[in-house]
Scaffold this motif. Structure first.
Motif, PDB file in Angstrom:
ATOM      1  N   GLY A 234      50.059  15.982 -50.241  1.00 27.58           N
ATOM      2  CA  GLY A 234      50.898  14.976 -50.878  1.00 27.58           C
ATOM      3  C   GLY A 234      52.365  15.338 -50.893  1.00 27.58           C
ATOM      4  N   ALA A 235      52.671  16.624 -50.911  1.00 24.34           N
ATOM      5  CA  ALA A 235      54.058  17.086 -50.956  1.00 24.34           C
ATOM      6  C   ALA A 235      54.212  18.360 -50.129  1.00 24.34           C
ATOM      7  N   PRO A 236      54.229  18.237 -48.803  1.00 24.22           N
ATOM      8  CA  PRO A 236      54.422  19.437 -47.978  1.00 24.22           C
ATOM      9  C   PRO A 236      55.839  19.974 -48.133  1.00 24.22           C
ATOM     10  N   ILE A 237      55.981  21.283 -47.972  1.00 26.35           N
ATOM     11  CA  ILE A 237      57.315  21.880 -48.092  1.00 26.35           C
ATOM     12  C   ILE A 237      58.017  21.819 -46.735  1.00 26.35           C
ATOM     13  N   ASN A 238      59.343  21.777 -46.766  1.00 24.67           N
ATOM     14  CA  ASN A 238      60.145  21.703 -45.547  1.00 24.67           C
ATOM     15  C   ASN A 238      60.825  23.046 -45.305  1.00 24.67           C
ATOM     16  N   ILE A 239      60.642  23.564 -44.088  1.00 27.13           N
ATOM     17  CA  ILE A 239      61.196  24.863 -43.725  1.00 27.13           C
ATOM     18  C   ILE A 239      61.972  24.704 -42.416  1.00 27.13           C
ATOM     19  N   VAL A 240      63.164  25.313 -42.360  1.00 24.42           N
ATOM     20  CA  VAL A 240      63.987  25.302 -41.147  1.00 24.42           C
ATOM     21  C   VAL A 240      64.112  26.741 -40.660  1.00 24.42           C
TER      22      VAL A 240
ATOM     23  N   ILE B 233      56.015  32.102 -39.762  1.00 28.90           N
ATOM     24  CA  ILE B 233      55.961  31.309 -40.990  1.00 28.90           C
ATOM     25  C   ILE B 233      54.674  30.497 -41.038  1.00 28.90           C
ATOM     26  N   ALA B 234      54.255  29.949 -39.906  1.00 27.71           N
ATOM     27  CA  ALA B 234      53.017  29.161 -39.863  1.00 27.71           C
ATOM     28  C   ALA B 234      51.810  30.026 -40.220  1.00 27.71           C
ATOM     29  N   THR B 235      51.805  31.273 -39.759  1.00 22.23           N
ATOM     30  CA  THR B 235      50.711  32.188 -40.085  1.00 22.23           C
ATOM     31  C   THR B 235      50.673  32.495 -41.580  1.00 22.23           C
ATOM     32  N   ILE B 236      51.845  32.756 -42.158  1.00 20.72           N
ATOM     33  CA  ILE B 236      51.924  33.043 -43.597  1.00 20.72           C
ATOM     34  C   ILE B 236      51.461  31.838 -44.406  1.00 20.72           C
ATOM     35  N   ALA B 237      51.906  30.648 -44.012  1.00 23.76           N
ATOM     36  CA  ALA B 237      51.524  29.432 -44.728  1.00 23.76           C
ATOM     37  C   ALA B 237      50.021  29.180 -44.624  1.00 23.76           C
ATOM     38  N   GLN B 238      49.454  29.449 -43.466  1.00 20.45           N
ATOM     39  CA  GLN B 238      48.019  29.240 -43.286  1.00 20.45           C
ATOM     40  C   GLN B 238      47.203  30.234 -44.113  1.00 20.45           C
ATOM     41  N   GLU B 239      47.658  31.479 -44.224  1.00 18.09           N
ATOM     42  CA  GLU B 239      46.954  32.478 -45.029  1.00 18.09           C
ATOM     43  C   GLU B 239      46.896  32.076 -46.500  1.00 18.09           C
TER      44      GLU B 239
ATOM     45  N   SER C 283      47.154  28.927 -47.641  1.00 18.94           N
ATOM     46  CA  SER C 283      46.742  27.515 -47.743  1.00 18.94           C
ATOM     47  C   SER C 283      47.889  26.623 -48.202  1.00 18.94           C
ATOM     48  N   ILE C 284      49.033  26.797 -47.582  1.00 15.72           N
ATOM     49  CA  ILE C 284      50.214  25.989 -47.884  1.00 15.72           C
ATOM     50  C   ILE C 284      50.491  25.089 -46.695  1.00 15.72           C
ATOM     51  N   ILE C 285      50.713  23.811 -46.981  1.00 13.78           N
ATOM     52  CA  ILE C 285      51.033  22.867 -45.921  1.00 13.78           C
ATOM     53  C   ILE C 285      52.551  22.749 -45.831  1.00 13.78           C
ATOM     54  N   ALA C 286      53.090  22.981 -44.624  1.00 13.54           N
ATOM     55  CA  ALA C 286      54.543  23.012 -44.454  1.00 13.54           C
ATOM     56  C   ALA C 286      54.942  22.262 -43.195  1.00 13.54           C
ATOM     57  N   ASN C 287      56.111  21.625 -43.272  1.00 12.69           N
ATOM     58  CA  ASN C 287      56.749  21.022 -42.105  1.00 12.69           C
ATOM     59  C   ASN C 287      57.802  22.012 -41.620  1.00 12.69           C
ATOM     60  N   ILE C 288      57.528  22.664 -40.491  1.00  8.55           N
ATOM     61  CA  ILE C 288      58.434  23.689 -39.983  1.00  8.55           C
ATOM     62  C   ILE C 288      59.250  23.102 -38.836  1.00  8.55           C
ATOM     63  N   THR C 289      60.575  23.170 -38.974  1.00 11.36           N
ATOM     64  CA  THR C 289      61.481  22.631 -37.966  1.00 11.36           C
ATOM     65  C   THR C 289      62.258  23.777 -37.326  1.00 11.36           C
TER      66      THR C 289
END
Length: 110
Positions: A33-39, A49-55, A57-63
């Motif tokens: 419902g509220a993914p975090i935004n990372i640049v 960062i994607a690996t850390i977020a997956q470990e 269970s955080i959903i993130a929009n990585i740009t």
């Protein structure tokens, strides 16, 4: 009349209720419902960062954007949550003494 009766234009009241601090506790940052935004500046850093977020269970929009500085504040905030401080129970005067004498604290070690 009750104290909660609103005198005035109803459209003004609705605008006031809709604005302000988000107190909706059902939607937490890092969920669908509220993914975090990372640049990040590089693809390699994006994979880290994607690996850390997956470990965690955080959903993130990585740009990936080389022209901007790295911005991982939201991720750092989620990973380093403040833990509540727990204090030891302080002895009252009439509690049994903690030295093991069997006397009240006020007559033994106070």
């Amino acid at each position: 009349m009750s104290k909660l009766f609103f005198k005035g234009r109803i459209e003004t009241r609705q605008n006031h209720v809709m604005s302000g601090y988000n107190v909706n506790r059902d939607v937490k940052a890092g969920t669908e419902g509220a993914p975090i935004n990372i640049v990040v500046p590089t693809e390699l850093r994006k994979d880290e960062i994607a690996t850390i977020a997956q470990e965690h269970s955080i959903i993130a929009n990585i740009t990936v954007d080389e022209s901007q500085d790295e911005n991982t504040i939201e991720l750092d905030t989620l990973l380093n949550k403040a833990k509540p401080t727990v204090f030891e129970k302080r002895l009252n005067r009439n509690d049994p003494c903690n030295c093991g004498s069997g006397k009240k604290y006020k007559k033994c070690c106070a």
